[in-house]
Design a protein around this motif. Structure first.
Motif, mmCIF file in Angstrom:
data_model
loop_
_atom_site.group_PDB
_atom_site.id
_atom_site.type_symbol
_atom_site.label_atom_id
_atom_site.label_comp_id
_atom_site.label_asym_id
_atom_site.label_seq_id
_atom_site.Cartn_x
_atom_site.Cartn_y
_atom_site.Cartn_z
ATOM 1 N N MET A 3 1.034 -1.238 -0.336
ATOM 2 C CA MET A 3 -0.385 0.079 -0.116
ATOM 3 C C MET A 3 0.661 1.000 -0.192
ATOM 4 O O MET A 3 2.068 1.021 0.664
ATOM 5 N N THR A 4 1.069 2.246 -0.581
ATOM 6 C CA THR A 4 0.956 3.622 -0.367
ATOM 7 C C THR A 4 0.542 4.939 0.134
ATOM 8 O O THR A 4 -0.607 5.052 -0.265
ATOM 9 N N ARG A 5 0.637 5.125 0.855
ATOM 10 C CA ARG A 5 0.087 6.420 1.261
ATOM 11 C C ARG A 5 0.904 7.717 1.107
ATOM 12 O O ARG A 5 1.984 7.974 1.079
ATOM 13 N N LEU A 6 0.215 9.009 0.268
ATOM 14 C CA LEU A 6 0.801 9.986 -0.630
ATOM 15 C C LEU A 6 0.717 11.043 0.963
ATOM 16 O O LEU A 6 -0.109 11.394 1.232
ATOM 17 N N HIS A 7 2.017 12.238 1.175
ATOM 18 C CA HIS A 7 2.224 13.031 2.212
ATOM 19 C C HIS A 7 2.340 14.004 1.024
ATOM 20 O O HIS A 7 2.956 14.226 0.069
ATOM 21 N N THR A 8 1.684 15.194 1.503
ATOM 22 C CA THR A 8 1.637 16.990 0.226
ATOM 23 C C THR A 8 2.355 17.942 1.412
ATOM 24 O O THR A 8 1.289 17.789 2.932
ATOM 25 N N PHE A 9 3.340 18.752 1.446
ATOM 26 C CA PHE A 9 3.828 19.436 2.449
ATOM 27 C C PHE A 9 4.192 20.911 1.926
ATOM 28 O O PHE A 9 4.769 20.734 0.567
ATOM 29 N N ARG A 10 4.064 21.978 2.701
ATOM 30 C CA ARG A 10 5.061 23.262 1.798
ATOM 31 C C ARG A 10 5.704 23.447 2.523
ATOM 32 O O ARG A 10 5.151 23.981 3.647
ATOM 33 N N LEU A 11 6.837 24.199 2.347
ATOM 34 C CA LEU A 11 7.770 24.662 3.589
ATOM 35 C C LEU A 11 8.237 26.068 3.254
ATOM 36 O O LEU A 11 7.560 26.662 2.434
ATOM 37 N N LEU A 12 7.909 27.596 3.897
ATOM 38 C CA LEU A 12 8.387 28.451 4.751
ATOM 39 C C LEU A 12 9.444 29.453 3.896
ATOM 40 O O LEU A 12 10.700 27.844 4.132
ATOM 41 N N PRO A 13 9.250 30.030 3.803
ATOM 42 C CA PRO A 13 11.061 31.317 3.857
ATOM 43 C C PRO A 13 11.980 31.137 5.130
ATOM 44 O O PRO A 13 11.209 30.275 6.461
ATOM 45 N N ASP A 14 12.716 30.808 4.803
ATOM 46 C CA ASP A 14 13.980 30.631 5.753
ATOM 47 C C ASP A 14 13.968 28.992 5.844
ATOM 48 O O ASP A 14 15.197 29.127 7.292
ATOM 49 N N GLN A 15 13.307 28.272 6.254
ATOM 50 C CA GLN A 15 13.530 27.234 6.643
ATOM 51 C C GLN A 15 14.393 26.312 5.502
ATOM 52 O O GLN A 15 14.726 26.288 4.554
ATOM 53 N N ASP A 16 15.223 25.054 6.497
ATOM 54 C CA ASP A 16 16.297 24.431 5.669
ATOM 55 C C ASP A 16 15.722 23.273 4.351
ATOM 56 O O ASP A 16 14.683 22.580 5.106
ATOM 57 N N LEU A 17 15.523 22.856 3.445
ATOM 58 C CA LEU A 17 14.775 22.451 2.722
ATOM 59 C C LEU A 17 14.891 20.819 3.139
ATOM 60 O O LEU A 17 14.403 19.859 3.537
ATOM 61 N N TYR A 18 16.590 20.367 2.947
ATOM 62 C CA TYR A 18 16.417 18.788 3.770
ATOM 63 C C TYR A 18 16.973 18.637 5.330
ATOM 64 O O TYR A 18 15.689 17.483 5.429
ATOM 65 N N ASP A 19 16.539 19.555 6.126
ATOM 66 C CA ASP A 19 16.175 19.319 7.469
ATOM 67 C C ASP A 19 14.725 19.618 7.635
ATOM 68 O O ASP A 19 14.676 18.297 8.693
ATOM 69 N N GLU A 20 14.016 20.260 7.062
ATOM 70 C CA GLU A 20 12.827 20.116 7.298
ATOM 71 C C GLU A 20 11.514 18.615 6.367
ATOM 72 O O GLU A 20 11.191 18.223 7.217
ATOM 73 N N ILE A 21 12.485 18.305 5.271
ATOM 74 C CA ILE A 21 11.562 17.147 4.785
ATOM 75 C C ILE A 21 12.302 15.780 6.105
ATOM 76 O O ILE A 21 11.573 14.909 6.033
#
Length: 132
Positions: free
Chosen positions: A1-19
């Motif tokens: 089974m596959t579950r999808l997740h969608t989220f948005r990051l905001l200005p100044d957040q760290d891309l790798y760290d937040e993922i």
């Protein structure tokens, strides 16, 4: 089974760290990046066959991102383009700061576990897939 997740990051957040934080909070054992678009003010990449990081000042558009994610370790690559359309890509690491937004879609694969284990042939911690 596959579950999808969608989220948005905001200005100044760290891309790798937040993922990685998203993956850890949701206890994602195995996932893949389906889509990632947005922009960066600052990029930090490990380019092909280099052991050091390359630091770049933007702004940049995120034109592509791909890879595997897991609470046991993630492996992500990114391609970014500047205002003239010049594109550069490499291994995504901490230090990439969001400019306006980043919209991320992750597919969680619920029947397997992704782990990273040392590989004698490559010298890196490489993907090992096991059933859940």
């Amino acid at each position: 089974m596959t579950r999808l997740h969608t989220f948005r990051l905001l200005p100044d957040q760290d891309l790798y760290d937040e993922i990685q934080h998203f993956v850890e909070v949701r206890n994602i054992q195995a996932g893949v990046i389906l889509s990632a678009v947005g922009s960066l003010t600052h990029a930090m990449l490990r380019l092909a066959n280099r052991s050091t990081y390359t630091e770049l000042r933007g702004p940049f558009e995120i034109v592509s991102m791909t890879g595997t994610v897991s609470i046991h370790g993630s492996h992500l690559h990114i391609a970014i383009s500047d205002g003239e359309g010049k594109t550069l890509g490499g291994h995504l690491v901490s230090g990439c700061k969001i400019y306006t937004t980043a919209e991320i879609v992750i597919a969680e694969l619920e029947e397997v576990v992704y782990r990273r284990e040392p590989c004698a042939r490559s010298g890196y911690a490489e993907l090992v897939v096991t059933p859940r």
